[in-house]
Design a protein around this motif. Structure first.
Motif, PDB file in Angstrom:
ATOM      1  N   VAL A 126      -4.007 -13.676  -0.228  1.00 50.30           N
ATOM      2  CA  VAL A 126      -5.011 -12.327  -0.506  1.00 50.30           C
ATOM      3  C   VAL A 126      -4.358 -11.270  -1.188  1.00 50.30           C
ATOM      4  CG1 VAL A 126      -6.076 -10.675   1.050  1.00 50.30           C
ATOM      5  CG2 VAL A 126      -6.179 -12.935   1.681  1.00 50.30           C
TER       6      VAL A 126
ATOM      7  N   GLU B 112      -4.494 -12.114  -4.888  1.00 50.50           N
ATOM      8  CA  GLU B 112      -5.902 -12.509  -5.419  1.00 50.50           C
ATOM      9  C   GLU B 112      -6.281 -10.909  -5.457  1.00 50.50           C
ATOM     10  OE1 GLU B 112      -7.568 -15.205  -2.967  1.00 50.50           O
ATOM     11  OE2 GLU B 112      -6.625 -16.826  -3.858  1.00 50.50           O
ATOM     12  N   GLU B 113      -6.300 -10.272  -4.554  1.00 52.11           N
ATOM     13  CA  GLU B 113      -6.548  -8.602  -4.523  1.00 52.11           C
ATOM     14  C   GLU B 113      -6.104  -7.863  -5.790  1.00 52.11           C
ATOM     15  OE1 GLU B 113      -6.243  -6.874  -0.940  1.00 52.11           O
ATOM     16  OE2 GLU B 113      -8.147  -7.688   0.059  1.00 52.11           O
TER      17      GLU B 113
ATOM     18  N   SER C  17      -8.142  -6.321  -8.807  1.00 46.76           N
ATOM     19  CA  SER C  17      -8.155  -4.797  -8.994  1.00 46.76           C
ATOM     20  C   SER C  17      -8.374  -3.892 -10.148  1.00 46.76           C
ATOM     21  CB  SER C  17      -7.068  -4.095  -8.022  1.00 46.76           C
ATOM     22  OG  SER C  17      -7.219  -2.835  -8.125  1.00 46.76           O
TER      23      SER C  17
ATOM     24  N   GLU D   1       0.968  -1.100  -0.109  1.00 46.62           N
ATOM     25  CA  GLU D   1      -0.018   0.072  -0.048  1.00 46.62           C
ATOM     26  C   GLU D   1       0.766   1.408   0.062  1.00 46.62           C
ATOM     27  OE1 GLU D   1      -2.564  -0.778   3.481  1.00 46.62           O
ATOM     28  OE2 GLU D   1      -3.950  -1.935   2.234  1.00 46.62           O
TER      29      GLU D   1
END
Length: 210
Positions: free
Chosen positions: A180, A183-184, A188, A142
């Motif tokens: 996760v 996959e995210e 996206s 992030e």
């Protein structure tokens, strides 16, 4: 030996690492650090070169193996690398000196990445390599997406965790977290992602350029 194992041994062996790389890799082994493999390092260099990465952030300095691949792209590239272990930074600094990399091209920061990263400027870097503290990988990604310019690149090595991420029976916390993340990113619409099996896996994430 399986065909898969033979292929991976070959693509690692075909990368011709100099003594500086080999010494840094040996220091990493002695400290229990999982440095990027030769094939993965070579892929990182190609991606950095293709993206003309000049301003690079590395989260997790180690002994300088990945830093060598990141700075090999151009004599104009500048590496900012963060690690909370002074011994790692000292060895990385020695590695960069041995490689003839000018001190002005490396900025080594001793500190916890989660405390350092918030103080770094948005949209200011071409590439961010995330290779530290697996338990914080999503937070680091992030931050990386915040730091890179439009069209920049965030790279996450070791993302397959020695085959555990691809095995749905593996449900430990770190493996689930990496699964996760993968996959995210795949789902996206805000970023473009790709997963390479090189080394122990390389997740490549790019923001959409205007």
């Amino acid at each position: 030996m399986s065909e898969h194992d033979a292929n991976w041994r070959y693509i690692n062996d075909v990368v011709d690492e100099s003594e500086v790389y080999r010494n840094a890799r040996q220091h990493a082994l002695e400290l229990g650090i999982e440095a990027v493999s030769p094939s993965l390092g070579a892929q990182i260099s190609v991606l950095a070169a293709a993206g003309q990465a000049r301003s690079v952030v590395e989260i997790g300095t180690g002994t300088g193996v990945s830093g060598l691949y990141l700075t090999a792209v151009s004599e104009r590239s500048v590496l900012t690398s963060i690690d909370n272990e002074p011994e790692h930074l000292q060895l990385a600094r020695q590695t960069f000196v041995s490689a003839g990399i000018a001190a002005s091209r490396t900025r080594l920061i001793n500190g916890r990445a989660l405390e350092v990263l918030p103080r770094m400027n948005d949209d200011s870097y071409d590439l961010v390599l995330v290779d530290a503290d697996p338990e914080h990988v999503i937070e680091y990604v992030e931050h990386g997406l915040r730091l890179i310019r439009p069209g920049g690149l965030v790279l996450v090595p070791h993302v397959l965790r020695h085959g555990r991420v691809a095995d749905p029976a593996q449900r430990d916390e770190l493996t689930v977290q990496y699964r996760v993340l993968v996959e995210e990113i795949a789902a996206s619409d805000a970023v473009i992602g790709a997963l390479s099996p090189a080394g122990d896996g390389l997740l490549q994430i790019s923001t959409r350029a205007d």
